[in-house]
Scaffold this motif. Structure first.
Motif, mmCIF file in Angstrom:
data_model
loop_
_atom_site.group_PDB
_atom_site.id
_atom_site.type_symbol
_atom_site.label_atom_id
_atom_site.label_comp_id
_atom_site.label_asym_id
_atom_site.label_seq_id
_atom_site.Cartn_x
_atom_site.Cartn_y
_atom_site.Cartn_z
ATOM 1 N N VAL A 50 -10.114 8.867 7.793
ATOM 2 C CA VAL A 50 -9.382 10.102 8.098
ATOM 3 C C VAL A 50 -8.021 9.739 8.667
ATOM 4 N N ILE A 74 -10.922 6.860 12.024
ATOM 5 C CA ILE A 74 -10.115 8.076 12.189
ATOM 6 C C ILE A 74 -8.795 7.726 12.848
ATOM 7 N N THR A 98 -14.262 17.465 9.193
ATOM 8 C CA THR A 98 -14.147 16.457 8.132
ATOM 9 C C THR A 98 -15.194 15.371 8.305
ATOM 10 N N TYR A 99 -15.394 14.936 9.559
ATOM 11 C CA TYR A 99 -16.389 13.895 9.801
ATOM 12 C C TYR A 99 -17.805 14.395 9.522
ATOM 13 N N SER A 102 -8.174 12.654 4.012
ATOM 14 C CA SER A 102 -9.414 11.897 4.169
ATOM 15 C C SER A 102 -9.924 11.365 2.835
#
Length: 528
Positions: free
Chosen positions: A425, A393, A451-452, A462
């Motif tokens: 990301v 990320i 998102t994760y 992402s």
């Protein structure tokens, strides 16, 4: 306590801290003000607990008199219970409010210019007695030398003993006027206010701030990452715990954390971490914070943790001694992180401590994602041989104290639910620009976490890259290789541009003719 009351408390504490500003630098007055707040907290905790124990005897703690045999017996019983349950003990005359009363009292014969009784000697003795009360008990390690940075003899407090005393009395008086609301069992207002102060000190401490504090928005991301899918944690660990704020942030994301573990190299910061734990009402039996070099002298080597979080110093030096090749933390990799860049040494250390069902999140500088040599070899082992890397990320630049470099978070799991891909990301463009520092907003944090947790793919934000794709890139984790953030420029209308140029040429010709006419009328040469 309401939000407004909380803010008032935070502002009051900051104003008191500013009473010391100008007398000393940020690091020094941080140690004094936080130390005094901690002493007041312990005093109020002691009095509340003692009053509960003495309720059936129909006497309050401050009414006990050591000279009375019956009272002395009660006092001994209270001490035994307090050391066992609270981890420390304070006599009635050692309480914060009592030392403030003594400082406020005008001794007989004093002039109006010196209205404060001398209390520095008594205060130093009391702080030492708090530590001594734990000797031989389970809590000894947690209180040992806890107040060593609160030097009441320092010339930074004033040139004379009288000046030092006057300043300390003033600070203690201001603190004494604040209600910490400790009787409210559901309140953690003081702990939050303490965190606020630590953050304020960090924002003014420049490069040194990174040694003891991770910005709250980054802490929140790390905490949410490692608690994904969990409501309770058996253990959480931070190998570079600083003030302990990151450990405490993890606890806010779940219903319960059974045990907190941490290690910190800097002695002053280690003391701050222990104070921070106790101030947040973490029982001394539930935390184990150690002071030493994590890479050279690990203190929890045989333990495995369900959640691990860390913001290690970026590209710091370490020994990289060949002896480490026989260390279980590093031996399986066949290579050690470079002596000039210990980033992967911290990652390897954390991987070693990660439980099979655990999750870890660590902040790293971008170079960790793509540098070759030993670091490239370690990356390959973690991805190709172990398949532990779950996500990369990217964070915005200039969000950490003391450095403006962009950073990334690496998420590792030993048992991955999605073992065939790695989530990338790019959150580097999602932030609020500040005057001196950038900030992640709640919406930015939520977007990263959503998102994760959903492993979502979004154009220019992402992407889920297969492990084979990462292998094809020679285990280079540079986020831009996987998340295409390139934005095409708008197409240029050549016909419109040609028309604009023709119009400009016409305007220029008209202007030149006007200038030439003026020059003829003035009987001077034209400039062209």
């Amino acid at each position: 306590m309401s939000i407004d009351q909380k803010r008032l408390l935070e502002q009051s504490l900051w104003n008191i801290a500013n009473a010391l500003r100008g007398k000393m630098d940020a690091d020094d007055f941080r140690d004094y003000i936080l130390g005094f707040i901690f002493y007041k907290y312990l005093s109020e905790k002691m009095e509340l607990y003692a009053n509960e124990l003495l309720a059936t005897d129909e006497i309050t703690y401050t009414a006990l008199n050591e000279a009375d045999a019956d009272h002395a017996e009660l006092l001994a019983a209270v001490k035994e219970e307090a050391v066992d349950q609270l981890g420390f003990f304070l006599k009635p005359n050692e309480l914060f409010k009592e030392i403030v009363k003594k400082g406020q009292s005008k001794a007989e014969g004093q002039s109006d210019d010196n209205k404060s009784n001398f209390i520095l000697g008594d205060l130093a003795t009391i702080l030492n007695n708090i530590e001594q009360s734990t000797m031989g008990s389970e809590s000894e390690e947690d209180f040992n030398r806890l107040f060593e940075d609160l030097d009441l003899t320092s010339s930074k407090l004033g040139r004379t003993e009288s000046a030092k005393n006057a300043l300390i009395v003033k600070v203690l008086e201001h603190l004494n006027a604040i209600d910490f609301d400790l009787s409210n069992a559901e309140s953690d207002i003081l702990g939050d206010a303490y965190e606020y102060l630590i953050g304020q000190f960090a924002s003014g401490a420049g490069k040194k701030a990174g040694e003891f504090y991770t910005p709250q928005q980054v802490s929140k991301i790390l905490a949410k990452l490692v608690t994904t899918g969990k409501t309770k944690l058996r253990s959480v660990y931070d190998p570079t715990c600083g003030s302990g704020s990151l450990l405490l942030r993890v606890a806010k994301e779940v219903k319960e954390v059974s045990n907190f573990y941490g290690q910190e190299l800097n002695r002053t910061t280690y003391n701050l971490a222990r104070m921070n734990m106790i101030l947040h009402d973490v029982h001394y039996r539930k935390f184990d914070i150690r002071q030493d070099d994590t890479l050279e002298h690990p203190q929890h080597i045989d333990k495995r943790f369900e959640a691990i979080v860390a913001n290690p110093p970026f590209s710091t030096q370490w020994s990289a001694s060949p002896l480490h090749l026989s260390d279980d933390r590093f031996s399986q990799y066949g290579r050690l992180a470079p002596a000039s860049k210990a980033d992967f040494a911290f990652v390897q250390h954390m991987i070693h401590h990660l439980a099979e069902n655990g999750q870890m999140a660590v902040v790293v500088a971008h170079g960790v994602l793509f540098r070759g040599g030993a670091e490239g070899h370690i990356r390959e082992h973690l991805i190709a041989d172990k398949n532990y890397l779950d996500a990369v990320i990217g964070l915005p630049a200039n969000i950490f104290y003391g450095t403006s470099i962009p950073t990334a978070i690496l998420v590792f799991k030993k048992c991955r639910e999605q073992p065939n891909d790695i989530l990338f990301v790019d959150a580097s463009a999602h932030f609020q620009k500040g005057k001196n520092q950038n900030y992640l907003r709640d919406t930015d944090i939520d977007k990263i976490i959503d998102t994760y947790r959903g492993r979502l793919v979004e154009d220019k934000y992402s992407y889920r890259a297969t492990v084979d794709a990462v292998k094809a890139n020679e285990y280079n984790l540079n986020i831009q290789r996987y998340v295409d953030t390139f934005a095409e420029e708008a197409a240029i209308d050549l016909d419109s541009l040609a028309n604009q140029l023709q119009a400009l040429d016409s305007d220029i010709a008209t202007t030149d003719a006007t200038i030439a006419d003026f020059c003829r009328q003035l009987n001077i040469s034209t400039p062209f």
